[in-house]
Write a protein that holds these residues in place. Structure first.
Motif, PDB file in Angstrom:
ATOM      1  N   SER A  29     -37.689  32.838  -4.688  1.00  0.00           N
ATOM      2  CA  SER A  29     -38.525  31.692  -4.677  1.00  0.00           C
ATOM      3  C   SER A  29     -39.185  31.332  -6.267  1.00  0.00           C
ATOM      4  CB  SER A  29     -39.778  31.942  -3.905  1.00  0.00           C
ATOM      5  OG  SER A  29     -40.519  30.741  -3.899  1.00  0.00           O
TER       6      SER A  29
ATOM      7  N   LYS B 267     -33.016  25.047  -1.303  1.00  0.00           N
ATOM      8  CA  LYS B 267     -32.341  23.962  -0.272  1.00  0.00           C
ATOM      9  C   LYS B 267     -33.750  23.628   0.488  1.00  0.00           C
ATOM     10  CE  LYS B 267     -29.320  21.901   2.392  1.00  0.00           C
ATOM     11  NZ  LYS B 267     -28.684  20.648   2.067  1.00  0.00           N
ATOM     12  N   ASN B 268     -34.625  24.793   1.027  1.00  0.00           N
ATOM     13  CA  ASN B 268     -35.800  24.688   1.737  1.00  0.00           C
ATOM     14  C   ASN B 268     -36.709  23.539   1.072  1.00  0.00           C
ATOM     15  OD1 ASN B 268     -34.896  26.612   3.388  1.00  0.00           O
ATOM     16  ND2 ASN B 268     -36.164  28.157   2.661  1.00  0.00           N
ATOM     17  N   LYS B 269     -36.847  23.485  -0.589  1.00  0.00           N
ATOM     18  CA  LYS B 269     -37.589  22.604  -1.009  1.00  0.00           C
ATOM     19  C   LYS B 269     -36.936  21.092  -1.315  1.00  0.00           C
ATOM     20  CE  LYS B 269     -39.208  26.721  -3.717  1.00  0.00           C
ATOM     21  NZ  LYS B 269     -40.716  26.743  -3.078  1.00  0.00           N
TER      22      LYS B 269
ATOM     23  N   ARG C  40     -30.809  29.239  -1.233  1.00  0.00           N
ATOM     24  CA  ARG C  40     -31.423  28.967   0.145  1.00  0.00           C
ATOM     25  C   ARG C  40     -32.820  28.276   0.016  1.00  0.00           C
ATOM     26  NH1 ARG C  40     -32.605  33.449   4.730  1.00  0.00           N
ATOM     27  NH2 ARG C  40     -33.467  34.483   2.901  1.00  0.00           N
ATOM     28  N   GLN C  41     -33.762  29.046  -1.156  1.00  0.00           N
ATOM     29  CA  GLN C  41     -34.876  28.744  -1.662  1.00  0.00           C
ATOM     30  C   GLN C  41     -34.881  27.216  -2.266  1.00  0.00           C
ATOM     31  OE1 GLN C  41     -37.733  30.326  -0.929  1.00  0.00           O
ATOM     32  NE2 GLN C  41     -36.949  31.713   0.193  1.00  0.00           N
TER      33      GLN C  41
END
Length: 389
Positions: free
Chosen positions: A335, A234-236, A231-232
């Motif tokens: 992260s 994907k956020n980036k 998910r981290q």
């Protein structure tokens, strides 16, 4: 006369220990050895068909139907099944009369109960962190049963690396222990397939950033943490996709967790696959955040395939056969893991990949070493040291 070898394992799904048994059975010298495999349960694994096509006898005790069709057997039925399984193992071993019984995972009690012939040699490969023998309920009784076998038979324990060998010597107070790498079929993983082609085969776009994992859906593989790391990522990097290869009892839980995290539409799950080298070619980074590992052979396979690897420090650092692998503490945040993954992808340059010590991990080398161990132990029991020399 051929040496009769029984490979004994609980099942033949596509896990690390099971893959090793499959490789042993297929690649050992058939002029010198007759090999059979004994398992408890059929799991519709692709390995089952593969072994059948290789004319290797695989016996599944679950074929003896005893309350097997019941979804929820009661306490009596479960107890009956377990007792019957011990009896069936003993009947099989006494009928086959193997010269060598090579068992894997926590099934020592069955070998002990079977009371093989007096001159049988017992091999045991330990596949997980040795301390699990002392602390994990799953291994309850294993130490005592192996110690009992050591008293009665010629026993040879195989460790995956030197540190494991030392720990096993301390646990069993026993020195007939050798180090034998979990080999990789190098020829299978050195395939001529570029990343774009591999991604297209699996339905990904060429521009997708594919984060991959191969392993059963069990607690120790730490899939929930992997989802949070993804998910981290994907956020980036919005083009990121997560590719999970495996099966297991926690699969549905992982799918529910992915939905809660809002990443379920970016995940592809593949089960029971034989084309792992081709699948790894599609990965921009192989991520392996295991809580515990005996070694982590799949990280070796990924490097053979030329894939960047980010793994937990639970994986032994002897798996560093190239400059493709990074070890990260599980104490680090999701992260931090995501940043390490993206840095590795950015820094990866095929022209700068360096390998070291590949030969000792190649299955051809491993099989030769295993054959020598089998022959030496057989000679010790049946020929005698003078004749052997």
């Amino acid at each position: 006369m051929k040496i009769k070898v029984l490979q004994f394992i609980s099942s033949i799904h596509t896990g690390g220990a099971e893959t090793l048994v499959k490789e042993y059975a297929q690649k050992i010298d058939k002029e010198k050895f007759h090999v059979e495999i004994l398992c408890f349960n059929r799991l519709d694994s692709p390995y089952e068909k593969l072994l059948q096509e290789s004319n290797i006898t695989v016996t599944f005790l679950s074929d003896h139907r005893f309350f097997i069709d019941k979804v929820h057997p009661n306490l009596f039925e479960r107890a009956f099944n377990k007792i019957l399984r011990y009896i069936l193992v003993r009947q099989y071993i006494r009928k086959m009369k193997p010269d060598i019984i090579h068992f894997h995972l926590n099934i020592a009690s069955y070998v002990n109960f079977a009371s093989p012939k007096e001159k049988a040699v017992i091999f045991y490969t330990h596949h997980s962190a040795p301390q699990r023998l002392l602390s994990d309920r799953w291994y309850r009784g294993t130490v005592e049963n192996i110690k009992s076998l050591i008293k009665k038979y010629r026993v040879h324990i195989l460790a995956l690396h030197d540190e494991m060998k030392n720990e096993l010597q301390d646990i069993f107070k026993f020195n007939n222990i050798s180090v034998l790498n979990n080999g990789v079929d190098g020829d299978r993983f050195r395939i001529n397939l570029n990343k774009s082609q591999a991604k297209q085969r699996l339905g990904f776009a060429e521009t997708d950033v594919v984060i991959g994992h191969v392993g059963r859906f069990v607690q120790l593989k730490n899939h929930v943490f992997l989802l949070k790391v993804f998910r981290q990522v994907k956020n980036k990097v919005p083009a990121a996709k997560l590719l999970l290869v495996g099966s297991g009892e926690l699969k549905n839980k992982i799918l529910r967790e992915a939905k809660l995290l809002g990443i379920d539409e970016d995940i592809k799950i593949l089960e029971n696959r034989l084309d792992i080298p081709e699948i790894m070619k599609a990965m921009d980074c192989f991520v392996f955040p295991s809580i515990s590992e005996g070694l982590g052979i799949v990280t070796i396979e990924a490097q053979f395939a030329g894939c960047t690897v980010v793994t937990s420090e639970a994986v032994d650092k002897r798996t560093a056969i190239s400059n493709l692998i990074q070890y990260v503490s599980l104490d680090r945040s999701e992260s931090d893991w995501a940043n390490t993954i993206l840095d590795c992808i950015t820094d990866c340059d095929e022209k700068k990949i360096q390998y070291y010590g590949l030969e000792s991990w190649d299955m051809k080398y491993v099989i030769k070493k295993l054959e020598k161990l089998y022959e030496d132990e057989y000679a010790t029991m049946h020929v005698g040291a003078k004749e052997r020399n």
